[in-house]
Write an enzyme that holds these catalytic residues in place. Structure first.
Site, short mmCIF file in Angstrom:
data_model
loop_
_atom_site.label_atom_id
_atom_site.label_comp_id
_atom_site.label_asym_id
_atom_site.label_seq_id
_atom_site.Cartn_x
_atom_site.Cartn_y
_atom_site.Cartn_z
N MET A 164 0.89 -1.09 0.02
CA MET A 164 -0.02 0.14 0.08
C MET A 164 0.94 1.20 0.04
O MET A 164 2.00 1.11 -0.41
CB MET A 164 -0.98 -0.24 1.39
CG MET A 164 -1.89 -1.30 1.32
SD MET A 164 -2.89 -1.07 -0.17
CE MET A 164 -3.62 -3.05 0.08
N CYS A 165 0.34 2.46 0.60
CA CYS A 165 1.05 3.65 0.38
C CYS A 165 0.61 4.28 1.77
O CYS A 165 0.01 4.05 2.61
CB CYS A 165 0.43 4.48 -0.76
SG CYS A 165 0.48 3.30 -2.27
N ARG A 166 1.55 5.55 1.84
CA ARG A 166 1.30 6.44 2.67
C ARG A 166 1.08 7.91 2.18
O ARG A 166 1.77 8.21 1.10
CB ARG A 166 2.41 6.60 3.89
CG ARG A 166 2.90 5.58 4.50
CD ARG A 166 1.97 4.84 5.64
NE ARG A 166 0.79 4.23 5.26
CZ ARG A 166 -0.16 4.04 6.02
NH1 ARG A 166 -0.26 4.26 7.47
NH2 ARG A 166 -1.21 3.42 5.65
#
Length: 276
Positions: free
Chosen positions: A1-3
């Site tokens: 995923m990401c931030r």
């Protein structure tokens, strides 16, 4: 995923925003505490507004912690509205056109999450994009396609409704293909004046999302905190995970809800897909 982080308020130096907090976004690119992956090293992007309506963009496929150009740019840039994103690919290529935030005219969009079994759904979702918008898609990610579905479904006039319709469409097509939980998302979108942030997933277990509390109250609690003293009273941050452990600084955005940030006002409302 990401931030990701979304900032609005008085003009802030990008180095102060991206590097200096205790748990800065650049630090999270290497040591995320709440993400699915600890490392988010598949590129990054920064979008910011200055004196013209159309925002600037800087994308790189380097890890954010190892990009000298980001450090040089951040040290000399100020903006009152900033979107920044660090990427952990869910399967699509590591290339600049796949880095968030994505831009269309004055709009910026970034996403943490995924469309499950995207390759199964990609053709049907792509055919749902307005033919006039389709040539503007530059990359191959589910996140950018999600953006263009929202644009197709009225983002520029009704952001919450358009995102709800896009989610409804993705879930409908996903379930037609036997995907039980088609979508996982936190999304931020802005027109340069207002920011909308959404937290939702088909399974009801969404990725983390937080918002900053009132800056004036935080200053009173922490009078020696350097970054707080430099921000205006209407400064607001929405983040995938807190930028530090400062007491009282962060509130979790509830599951299945969205946040509207306009000036000093930040309001939370329930979010649910709209069938299309």
């Amino acid at each position: 995923m990401c931030r990701w982080i979304a900032y609005s308020g008085s003009p802030v130096n990008l180095e102060d925003l991206l590097y200096k907090p205790e748990r800065s976004l650049v630090m999270q690119s290497k040591y995320s505490r709440l993400g699915v992956e600890t490392i988010n090293g598949d590129g990054f992007g920064v979008g910011w507004y200055s004196t013209v309506p159309r925002p600037g963009l800087f994308h790189s496929t380097d890890p954010a912690w190892n990009d000298r150009n980001l450090r040089e740019l951040a040290a000399l840039a100020w903006s009152g509205r900033v979107f920044a994103h660090i990427r952990a690919s869910t399967g699509t290529a590591v290339q600049q056109t796949n880095c968030h935030p994505f831009r269309h005219d004055r709009w910026l969009w970034m996403h943490n999450g995924l469309i499950n079994d995207f390759l199964k759904l990609k053709r049907d979702l792509t055919l749902a994009v307005d033919p006039a918008l389709f040539p503007l898609i530059q990359g191959s990610t589910d996140s950018e396609l999600f953006f263009y579905l929202a644009l197709t479904l009225g983002l520029e006039k009704d952001p919450p409704g358009a995102v709800a319709r896009a989610v409804g469409l993705i879930e409908n097509i996903g379930r037609q293909h036997g995907v039980e939980f088609p979508l996982q998302m936190t999304v931020a979108v802005t027109d340069g004046e207002t920011t909308w942030a959404f937290r939702y997933s088909s399974e009801g277990r969404s990725r983390s999302l937080f918002r900053s509390t009132d800056i004036s109250a935080l200053r009173a609690l922490h009078p020696t905190h350097e970054l707080l003293q430099g921000l205006s009273g209407d400064a607001r941050l929405v983040v995938s995970e807190p930028l530090g452990d400062l007491e009282g600084a962060w509130q979790e955005v509830p599951e299945a809800s969205y946040l509207v940030v306009h000036g000093a006002q930040a309001e939370v409302a329930p979010f649910a897909p709209i069938p299309v």
